[in-house]
Write a protein that holds these residues in place. Structure first.
Motif, PDB file in Angstrom:
ATOM      1  N   ALA A  93       1.186  -0.920  -0.435  1.00  0.00           N
ATOM      2  CA  ALA A  93       0.204  -0.326   0.200  1.00  0.00           C
ATOM      3  C   ALA A  93       0.972   1.272  -0.107  1.00  0.00           C
ATOM      4  O   ALA A  93       0.012   2.541  -0.488  1.00  0.00           O
ATOM      5  N   TRP A  94       1.459   1.067   0.242  1.00  0.00           N
ATOM      6  CA  TRP A  94       2.802   2.417   0.683  1.00  0.00           C
ATOM      7  C   TRP A  94       3.334   2.834  -0.544  1.00  0.00           C
ATOM      8  O   TRP A  94       3.648   3.923  -1.417  1.00  0.00           O
ATOM      9  N   PHE A  95       3.324   2.052  -1.584  1.00  0.00           N
ATOM     10  CA  PHE A  95       3.968   1.658  -2.992  1.00  0.00           C
ATOM     11  C   PHE A  95       2.982   2.474  -4.101  1.00  0.00           C
ATOM     12  O   PHE A  95       3.306   2.589  -5.424  1.00  0.00           O
ATOM     13  N   ILE A  96       1.488   2.721  -3.555  1.00  0.00           N
ATOM     14  CA  ILE A  96       0.694   2.952  -4.414  1.00  0.00           C
ATOM     15  C   ILE A  96       0.457   4.854  -4.200  1.00  0.00           C
ATOM     16  O   ILE A  96      -0.075   5.031  -3.189  1.00  0.00           O
ATOM     17  N   PRO A  97       0.572   5.600  -5.581  1.00  0.00           N
ATOM     18  CA  PRO A  97       0.823   6.837  -5.260  1.00  0.00           C
ATOM     19  C   PRO A  97      -0.677   7.666  -5.261  1.00  0.00           C
ATOM     20  O   PRO A  97      -1.461   6.557  -5.740  1.00  0.00           O
ATOM     21  N   ILE A  98      -0.629   8.305  -4.251  1.00  0.00           N
ATOM     22  CA  ILE A  98      -2.321   9.018  -4.294  1.00  0.00           C
ATOM     23  C   ILE A  98      -2.649   7.965  -2.944  1.00  0.00           C
ATOM     24  O   ILE A  98      -2.722   8.151  -2.317  1.00  0.00           O
ATOM     25  N   ALA A  99      -2.645   6.678  -3.097  1.00  0.00           N
ATOM     26  CA  ALA A  99      -3.802   5.683  -2.782  1.00  0.00           C
ATOM     27  C   ALA A  99      -3.119   5.602  -1.293  1.00  0.00           C
ATOM     28  O   ALA A  99      -3.319   5.683  -0.471  1.00  0.00           O
ATOM     29  N   ASN A 100      -1.247   6.109  -1.454  1.00  0.00           N
ATOM     30  CA  ASN A 100      -0.125   5.399  -0.153  1.00  0.00           C
ATOM     31  C   ASN A 100      -0.491   6.721   0.430  1.00  0.00           C
ATOM     32  O   ASN A 100      -0.097   6.598   1.801  1.00  0.00           O
ATOM     33  N   LEU A 101      -1.351   7.776   0.261  1.00  0.00           N
ATOM     34  CA  LEU A 101      -1.809   8.933   1.607  1.00  0.00           C
ATOM     35  C   LEU A 101      -2.745   8.330   2.729  1.00  0.00           C
ATOM     36  O   LEU A 101      -3.125   9.313   3.649  1.00  0.00           O
ATOM     37  N   TRP A 102      -3.900   7.066   1.847  1.00  0.00           N
ATOM     38  CA  TRP A 102      -5.164   7.086   3.096  1.00  0.00           C
ATOM     39  C   TRP A 102      -4.904   5.615   3.278  1.00  0.00           C
ATOM     40  O   TRP A 102      -5.527   4.938   4.864  1.00  0.00           O
ATOM     41  N   ILE A 103      -4.788   4.672   2.457  1.00  0.00           N
ATOM     42  CA  ILE A 103      -4.601   3.232   3.080  1.00  0.00           C
ATOM     43  C   ILE A 103      -3.514   2.680   4.129  1.00  0.00           C
ATOM     44  O   ILE A 103      -3.972   2.103   4.651  1.00  0.00           O
ATOM     45  N   PRO A 104      -2.445   3.209   4.417  1.00  0.00           N
ATOM     46  CA  PRO A 104      -1.742   2.211   5.172  1.00  0.00           C
ATOM     47  C   PRO A 104      -2.219   2.865   6.986  1.00  0.00           C
ATOM     48  O   PRO A 104      -2.375   2.833   7.151  1.00  0.00           O
ATOM     49  N   ARG A 105      -3.145   3.972   6.859  1.00  0.00           N
ATOM     50  CA  ARG A 105      -3.538   4.512   7.832  1.00  0.00           C
ATOM     51  C   ARG A 105      -4.223   3.552   8.258  1.00  0.00           C
ATOM     52  O   ARG A 105      -5.064   3.362   9.162  1.00  0.00           O
ATOM     53  N   HIS A 106      -5.361   3.309   7.449  1.00  0.00           N
ATOM     54  CA  HIS A 106      -6.251   1.929   7.057  1.00  0.00           C
ATOM     55  C   HIS A 106      -5.940   0.483   7.829  1.00  0.00           C
ATOM     56  O   HIS A 106      -6.708   0.323   8.656  1.00  0.00           O
ATOM     57  N   ILE A 107      -4.415   0.473   7.300  1.00  0.00           N
ATOM     58  CA  ILE A 107      -4.218  -0.472   7.343  1.00  0.00           C
ATOM     59  C   ILE A 107      -3.534  -0.429   8.870  1.00  0.00           C
ATOM     60  O   ILE A 107      -4.084  -0.965   9.748  1.00  0.00           O
TER      61      ILE A 107
END
Length: 205
Positions: A93-107
Protein backbone atom coordinates in the motif's frame (compact mmCIF):
# COMPACT_ATOMS: atom_id res chain seq x y z
CA UNK A 1 1.72 -17.59 14.55
CA UNK A 2 2.62 -14.60 16.70
CA UNK A 3 6.03 -13.03 16.17
CA UNK A 4 7.79 -10.69 18.57
CA UNK A 5 8.05 -7.16 17.10
CA UNK A 6 10.07 -5.67 19.97
CA UNK A 7 13.56 -5.74 18.45
CA UNK A 8 12.31 -4.36 15.17
CA UNK A 9 10.46 -1.63 17.05
CA UNK A 10 13.66 -0.59 18.84
CA UNK A 11 15.45 -0.41 15.49
CA UNK A 12 12.64 1.63 13.91
CA UNK A 13 12.52 4.07 16.83
CA UNK A 14 16.29 4.51 16.73
CA UNK A 15 16.28 5.21 13.00
CA UNK A 16 13.34 7.58 13.37
CA UNK A 17 15.32 9.41 16.04
CA UNK A 18 18.25 9.73 13.64
CA UNK A 19 15.88 11.06 10.96
CA UNK A 20 14.47 13.66 13.35
CA UNK A 21 17.98 14.80 14.28
CA UNK A 22 19.06 15.08 10.65
CA UNK A 23 15.84 16.92 9.77
CA UNK A 24 16.59 19.40 12.54
CA UNK A 25 19.99 20.04 10.98
CA UNK A 26 18.47 20.35 7.51
CA UNK A 27 15.82 22.72 8.85
CA UNK A 28 18.68 24.77 10.24
CA UNK A 29 20.25 25.02 6.79
CA UNK A 30 16.96 26.29 5.37
CA UNK A 31 16.71 28.86 8.15
CA UNK A 32 20.27 29.93 7.27
CA UNK A 33 19.21 30.29 3.64
CA UNK A 34 16.42 32.64 4.68
CA UNK A 35 18.77 34.65 6.90
CA UNK A 36 21.73 34.82 4.50
CA UNK A 37 20.82 33.39 1.07
CA UNK A 38 24.05 34.45 -0.62
CA UNK A 39 26.30 32.67 1.86
CA UNK A 40 24.03 29.62 1.92
CA UNK A 41 24.13 29.38 -1.87
CA UNK A 42 27.92 29.09 -1.79
CA UNK A 43 28.01 26.41 0.93
CA UNK A 44 28.50 22.74 0.08
CA UNK A 45 27.81 21.16 3.49
CA UNK A 46 23.99 21.17 3.12
CA UNK A 47 24.21 18.97 0.01
CA UNK A 48 26.27 16.37 1.86
CA UNK A 49 23.90 16.51 4.81
CA UNK A 50 20.96 15.95 2.48
CA UNK A 51 22.64 12.81 1.08
CA UNK A 52 23.18 11.43 4.57
CA UNK A 53 19.59 12.25 5.45
CA UNK A 54 18.35 10.49 2.33
CA UNK A 55 20.32 7.34 3.14
CA UNK A 56 19.01 7.32 6.71
CA UNK A 57 15.47 7.81 5.45
CA UNK A 58 15.73 4.82 3.10
CA UNK A 59 17.04 2.63 5.93
CA UNK A 60 14.13 3.76 8.10
CA UNK A 61 11.61 2.90 5.38
CA UNK A 62 12.98 -0.63 5.01
CA UNK A 63 13.02 -1.42 8.74
CA UNK A 64 9.67 0.27 9.33
CA UNK A 65 8.00 -1.81 6.61
CA UNK A 66 9.37 -5.03 8.11
CA UNK A 67 8.04 -3.98 11.53
CA UNK A 68 4.68 -2.92 10.07
CA UNK A 69 4.30 -6.22 8.25
CA UNK A 70 5.10 -8.13 11.43
CA UNK A 71 2.53 -6.33 13.57
CA UNK A 72 0.02 -6.83 10.73
CA UNK A 73 0.72 -10.57 10.80
CA UNK A 74 0.07 -10.59 14.55
CA UNK A 75 -3.20 -8.73 13.97
CA UNK A 76 -4.22 -11.54 11.61
CA UNK A 77 -3.87 -14.03 14.49
CA UNK A 78 -5.98 -11.99 16.89
CA UNK A 79 -8.63 -10.53 14.62
CA UNK A 80 -8.15 -11.61 11.03
CA UNK A 81 -11.84 -11.14 10.30
CA UNK A 82 -11.61 -7.46 11.24
CA UNK A 83 -8.73 -6.68 8.90
CA UNK A 84 -9.92 -4.83 5.81
CA UNK A 85 -6.92 -5.88 3.68
CA UNK A 86 -4.57 -8.86 3.47
CA UNK A 87 -1.12 -8.73 5.16
CA UNK A 88 0.64 -8.03 1.86
CA UNK A 89 -1.04 -4.64 1.75
CA UNK A 90 0.96 -3.64 4.83
CA UNK A 91 3.91 -3.26 2.46
CA UNK A 92 2.36 -2.82 -0.97
CA UNK A 93 0.00 0.00 0.00
CA UNK A 94 2.91 2.36 0.66
CA UNK A 95 4.00 2.18 -2.99
CA UNK A 96 0.69 3.07 -4.64
CA UNK A 97 0.73 6.74 -5.70
CA UNK A 98 -1.97 8.91 -4.13
CA UNK A 99 -3.60 5.90 -2.42
CA UNK A 100 -0.59 5.68 -0.10
CA UNK A 101 -1.87 8.87 1.52
CA UNK A 102 -4.72 7.00 3.22
CA UNK A 103 -4.64 3.19 2.78
CA UNK A 104 -1.68 2.54 5.15
CA UNK A 105 -3.46 4.63 7.80
CA UNK A 106 -6.53 2.38 7.53
CA UNK A 107 -4.32 -0.70 7.83
CA UNK A 108 -2.63 0.79 10.90
CA UNK A 109 -6.03 1.45 12.48
CA UNK A 110 -7.07 -2.18 11.86
CA UNK A 111 -3.83 -3.40 13.45
CA UNK A 112 -4.40 -1.10 16.43
CA UNK A 113 -7.90 -2.46 17.00
CA UNK A 114 -6.72 -6.06 16.75
CA UNK A 115 -3.96 -5.36 19.27
CA UNK A 116 -6.19 -4.02 22.04
CA UNK A 117 -7.87 -6.21 24.63
CA UNK A 118 -11.22 -6.36 22.82
CA UNK A 119 -10.74 -5.99 19.05
CA UNK A 120 -14.46 -5.75 18.37
CA UNK A 121 -15.09 -2.93 20.86
CA UNK A 122 -16.02 0.52 19.59
CA UNK A 123 -13.18 3.02 19.29
CA UNK A 124 -12.75 5.29 22.27
CA UNK A 125 -13.32 9.02 21.83
CA UNK A 126 -9.59 9.76 21.55
CA UNK A 127 -8.22 6.29 21.03
CA UNK A 128 -6.84 6.92 17.55
CA UNK A 129 -5.60 10.45 18.23
CA UNK A 130 -1.94 9.43 18.19
CA UNK A 131 -2.33 7.56 14.90
CA UNK A 132 -4.32 10.35 13.28
CA UNK A 133 -1.92 13.04 14.48
CA UNK A 134 1.12 11.19 13.17
CA UNK A 135 -0.60 10.53 9.86
CA UNK A 136 -1.82 14.09 9.45
CA UNK A 137 1.61 15.61 10.04
CA UNK A 138 3.29 13.01 7.81
CA UNK A 139 0.94 13.65 4.88
CA UNK A 140 1.19 17.43 5.32
CA UNK A 141 4.99 17.22 5.47
CA UNK A 142 5.15 15.06 2.34
CA UNK A 143 2.95 17.46 0.38
CA UNK A 144 4.82 20.58 1.50
CA UNK A 145 8.16 18.92 0.77
CA UNK A 146 7.00 18.03 -2.75
CA UNK A 147 5.96 21.65 -3.34
CA UNK A 148 9.33 22.89 -2.02
CA UNK A 149 11.25 20.51 -4.31
CA UNK A 150 9.40 21.77 -7.38
CA UNK A 151 9.97 25.37 -6.32
CA UNK A 152 13.71 24.74 -5.89
CA UNK A 153 13.92 23.16 -9.34
CA UNK A 154 12.18 26.09 -10.96
CA UNK A 155 13.90 28.84 -8.95
CA UNK A 156 15.78 31.29 -11.14
CA UNK A 157 16.02 34.33 -8.88
CA UNK A 158 17.17 34.86 -5.30
CA UNK A 159 13.62 35.63 -4.20
CA UNK A 160 12.32 32.41 -5.75
CA UNK A 161 15.10 30.48 -4.05
CA UNK A 162 14.29 31.94 -0.62
CA UNK A 163 10.58 31.23 -1.18
CA UNK A 164 11.49 27.61 -1.85
CA UNK A 165 13.62 27.57 1.30
CA UNK A 166 10.65 28.84 3.34
CA UNK A 167 8.46 26.03 2.04
CA UNK A 168 11.25 23.52 2.62
CA UNK A 169 11.68 24.73 6.20
CA UNK A 170 7.96 24.28 6.80
CA UNK A 171 8.17 20.78 5.35
CA UNK A 172 11.04 19.83 7.63
CA UNK A 173 9.21 21.16 10.68
CA UNK A 174 6.12 19.14 9.82
CA UNK A 175 8.26 16.06 9.19
CA UNK A 176 10.05 16.49 12.51
CA UNK A 177 6.74 16.52 14.38
CA UNK A 178 5.59 13.51 12.35
CA UNK A 179 8.83 11.68 13.23
CA UNK A 180 8.35 12.23 16.95
CA UNK A 181 4.73 11.08 16.72
CA UNK A 182 5.81 8.04 14.68
CA UNK A 183 8.20 7.04 17.46
CA UNK A 184 5.38 7.30 19.99
CA UNK A 185 3.05 5.32 17.71
CA UNK A 186 5.55 2.50 17.13
CA UNK A 187 6.28 2.36 20.86
CA UNK A 188 2.60 2.30 21.84
CA UNK A 189 1.47 -0.27 19.26
CA UNK A 190 4.40 -2.58 20.02
CA UNK A 191 3.67 -2.28 23.74
CA UNK A 192 0.02 -3.18 23.11
CA UNK A 193 0.99 -6.27 21.13
CA UNK A 194 3.58 -7.32 23.70
CA UNK A 195 1.07 -6.97 26.54
CA UNK A 196 -1.58 -8.92 24.64
CA UNK A 197 0.81 -11.72 23.66
CA UNK A 198 2.19 -11.92 27.21
CA UNK A 199 -1.34 -12.10 28.60
CA UNK A 200 -2.22 -14.95 26.25
CA UNK A 201 0.91 -16.89 27.27
CA UNK A 202 0.16 -16.34 30.96
CA UNK A 203 -3.42 -17.54 30.50
CA UNK A 204 -2.20 -20.66 28.71
CA UNK A 205 0.17 -21.65 31.50
Amino acid sequence: MLRNPNNLAYAVMTLLGVDVFLDLLLAGTEAWTLADPVAAAEATAPAGLALVGGAAYIATIVVFLVWFFRVRQNAEVWAGDLQSRTPGWAIGAWFIPIANLWIPRHIAADIWRASRRDPSAADGARELTLLNSWWGFWVAGAIVDRVASRMYKGAETLDEWTDAAAWSLAGYLLTIVAGVLAILFVRRLTSMQHAKATGMLSAAE
